[in-house]
Enzyme design. Structure first.
Site, PDB file in Angstrom:
ATOM      1  N   HIS A  68       1.734   2.081  -3.485  1.00  0.00           N
ATOM      2  CA  HIS A  68       0.702   2.873  -4.169  1.00  0.00           C
ATOM      3  C   HIS A  68       0.795   4.344  -3.773  1.00  0.00           C
ATOM      4  CE1 HIS A  68      -1.345  -0.350  -6.132  1.00  0.00           C
ATOM      5  NE2 HIS A  68      -1.775  -0.933  -5.037  1.00  0.00           N
ATOM      6  N   GLU A 123       0.825  -1.215   0.000  1.00  0.00           N
ATOM      7  CA  GLU A 123       0.000   0.000   0.000  1.00  0.00           C
ATOM      8  C   GLU A 123       0.860   1.266   0.000  1.00  0.00           C
ATOM      9  OE1 GLU A 123      -2.841  -0.456  -0.816  1.00  0.00           O
ATOM     10  OE2 GLU A 123      -3.201  -2.526  -0.209  1.00  0.00           O
TER      11      GLU A 123
END
Length: 714
Positions: free
Chosen positions: A233, A230
């Site tokens: 991202h 994550e």
């Protein structure tokens, strides 16, 4: 040849396990869906993001083969969102998750040796360090961990992040939650998501992660690299499969050429996987087609252990060219947040900030309450001391970390706490009317029926012991309410206006008064229900009971919405039952509770954006509603052959007499995948389900008068 195994069973446990999907699908990441939802609310941001994405692709292509030379420090705040202590992970687990991210980005992780030789020379390291802030936005001392008690942690997503958020141009926000809103539109457990960076202001920018997928210690269930993935991202990395297989390596996969593109997400650890053949096309370092880089943190595979050098270049480009990230890592911001070396390694510990929870907020007279300290802002050690005050409780004060208290009279009570350590004392924390102590008896004596005539429902002005409770767990505007426009028996019913609800798994509970079943030897919980699905949503009605005034609940039955039909068709318009024919009886045998007192019953509806639901004529009786039989044994109903290759016959002689019968076939996610009509005048109907994948299915007859039979098709 595909074979479909068909069997009939009345074992409700087996049906429930199949229908609810005991093998839970894991969805590692919902970033793509979260971004889509964000663009719907802020469409002007999408073009900006796509423009920046294109620029970073060009930078990444030019810089393949380089390594990060610049150290980046990221001031970080972790918001632990729990509900009454559930999900309030320890400081140690929070720190372990941060450490794992730092190790992975610097390629100091212990499993670097698992990178295959084919990709080892392309593995990259980014000199980056996430540091928990030592100064909060007001310049006060902090340990960078904020703890918030809020029910939104159980279905967290979107704007929920704003319940606790620091300026994301100065702090990198991480939210640790119990459960994540299902952005994907299907079933499964989402482990995390993050928003991509951009020069535009996105107040939601940061990372959301389930607490049981964070770090390597504590309550960890989903072991892996979700936090690292994550953060990738958040620093502008795409999935390795986002662009699928294209003609050029820089416009397919994750748009970085030393990361071979993947055609679709995969899980597991298939070392022979090779889903694209364009790996050498474009400015690629590979001269031939190569296998998928399942080691990559931006895949969904289970053997992740590396970023590629091209991905490092892409992240470096984002950190040095996006204004918000430039400000985040600037020298002045490190000083302001206490993450610069001069302060971070020498800062004094803080005085604590008081916080606590109880294992329950409701109990009967003389029932016990377990309190637990969750104070924060400082590392807990032997210098901590506690000063509790429990007006009306026994004991009335305590200096224990986890005291147990009882109350011998009904009422609502305050709780106070002050916490101290060598650096000072917290302000006194008072939670007013925090504890609710109830008498364990009332006047709801079975057998008894309720027609919801009380205009002030759920309160009963003349007898408070007959008042009901409504628990709106998501603070939604759509909850149980009295309705005088549609009912089975005049003058009113209860409804949830579910058709107008966004349906993100919201839970609303209807709770009875304390019931006395000592006067009956058999017991049935009966009511009439009106419900129609909107599309193929699989909503739930959970029926539970409590014998401790609602402190704890035991599940009696979990009903899928496909078994709650009161009409034979799906209704794509707002459903309002206009006649008694659109109501169905429901009976649940609770004879195991007959003879007991101090019982409460709860009807909890979980909404997924379906249609309205209505309840009327609620009763606890000695006999079930007998107008319609829900038992499959009472119907002449056979399926053969068994097993089958997808073609089988239903023999339904005298089945529901002269009434035509529609059936639906439901897969293991609760979705309707086929439907057909039986002619009651024919003894046998041939059914073709050969178009369905082999597996297990439920077969349900939709009878307008409410019969709900359940079959398992294997």
């Amino acid at each position: 040849m595909k074979r479909v195994y068909i069997s009939i069973t009345i074992t409700l446990i087996l049906i429930s396990q199949f229908a609810l999907g005991q093998s839970v699908k894991t969805i590692p990441c919902a970033t793509d869906q979260a971004m889509d939802k964000y663009f719907l609310s802020s469409p002007e941001k999408k073009s900006d993001y796509l423009r920046e994405l294109s620029n970073f692709n060009e930078l990444a292509k030019l810089q393949i083969g380089t390594k990060s030379k610049t150290a980046f420090i990221i001031p970080t705040v972790v918001h632990v969102i729990h509900f009454n202590g559930n999900g309030n992970i320890s400081d140690a687990q929070v720190l372990d998750g941060i450490n794992q991210i730092n190790e992975d980005f610097k390629r100091e992780n212990a499993d670097t040796s698992d990178t295959r030789a084919l990709f080892k020379s392309y593995a990259g390291s980014l000199d980056i360090e996430f540091r928990l802030a030592k100064k909060d936005p007001n310049g006060n001392c902090t340990n960078g961990i904020v703890r918030v008690n809020d029910s939104k942690t159980n279905n967290f997503g979107g704007q929920d992040a704003l319940i606790s958020s620091w300026d994301n141009t100065k702090y990198f926000n991480i939210w640790i939650v119990n459960d994540i809103e299902n952005f994907t539109g299907g079933g499964g457990v989402i482990l995390g998501y993050a928003y991509y960076p951009s020069n535009g202001n996105n107040p939601l920018y940061g990372l959301v992660n389930r607490n049981d997928a964070w770090g390597r210690i504590g309550n960890i269930i989903y072991q892996g690299r979700t936090p690292t993935h994550e953060v990738g991202h958040a620093l502008n990395l795409a999935h390795t499969f986002n662009g699928s297989c294209g003609s050029d390596c820089s416009s397919s996969g994750d748009f970085v050429c030393d990361t071979p593109p993947a055609s679709s997400p995969t899980q597991g650890c298939n070392l022979n996987l090779n889903s694209c053949t364009n790996d050498s096309q474009g400015p690629s370092p590979f001269t031939t087609d190569v296998k998928n880089q399942i080691e990559n943190y931006m895949s969904y595979d289970d053997c992740q252990n590396m970023f590629s050098q091209g991905q490092v270049s892409r992240m470096t480009s984002a950190l040095t060219s996006i204004n918000n990230l430039i400000n985040l890592t600037s020298t002045q911001n490190l000083i302001n947040t206490g993450t610069d070396d001069a302060y971070f390694f020498t800062a004094p510990n803080c005085a604590p900030v008081a916080q606590f929870s109880a294992d329950k907020k409701i109990n009967c007279v003389n029932g016990s309450f377990q309190f637990e300290d969750f104070s924060f802002n400082s590392i807990k050690d032997s210098t901590w001391s506690y000063n509790w005050s429990f007006p009306g409780g026994s004991p009335s004060s305590s200096n224990l970390e986890k005291p147990v208290v009882t109350y011998n009279q009904a009422g609502q009570y305050d709780v106070n706490l002050t916490v101290s350590n060598n650096n000072g004392s917290s302000a006194i924390l008072t939670k007013s009317n925090y504890i609710d102590v109830l008498n364990g008896s009332g006047n709801f004596i079975a057998p008894r029926k309720v027609f919801f005539t009380e205009t002030g429902f759920p309160l009963y002005q003349n007898d408070q012991s007959l008042s009901w409770d409504i628990n709106n767990k998501n603070n939604s505007a759509f909850t149980w309410e009295r309705n005088t426009n549609a009912f089975f028996s005049a003058p009113a019913s209860l409804q949830i206006r579910n058709f107008n609800n966004s349906g993100n798994g919201e839970k609303n509970s209807l709770i009875t008064p304390v019931a006395d079943l000592t006067q009956i030897s058999n017991a049935y919980l009966n009511f009439w229900i009106a419900y129609a699905q909107r599309n193929n949503e699989v909503e739930l009605l959970n029926i539970s009971y409590s014998n401790d005034c609602g402190a704890t609940w035991s599940l009696l039955k979990s009903e899928l919405s496909i078994f709650l039909y009161s009409r034979s068709k799906i209704s794509n318009s707002e459903f309002v039952p206009l006649s008694s024919n659109e109501w169905a009886p429901y009976s649940l045998d609770i004879s195991n509770l007959a003879g007991q007192d101090n019982l409460k019953f709860q009807l909890e509806f979980k909404s997924l954006g379906g249609n309205n639901i209505y309840i009327d004529d609620f009763e606890i009786s000695q006999s079930p509603l007998t107008q319609i039989s829900n038992s499959i044994e009472n119907q002449e109903f056979k399926i053969f052959p068994n097993p089958s290759s997808g073609f089988f016959s239903i023999e339904a002689r005298n089945f529901f007499k002269d009434e035509g019968t529609q059936f639906v076939v439901v897969n293991n996610l609760g979705k309707i995948v086929a439907d057909f009509e039986l002619d009651p005048k024919q003894t046998r109907t041939n059914i073709d389900l050969s178009h369905l994948p082999a597996g297990m299915y439920l077969l349900k007859p939709l009878i307008s008068k409410g019969a709900r039979t359940k079959l398992i098709i294997e």
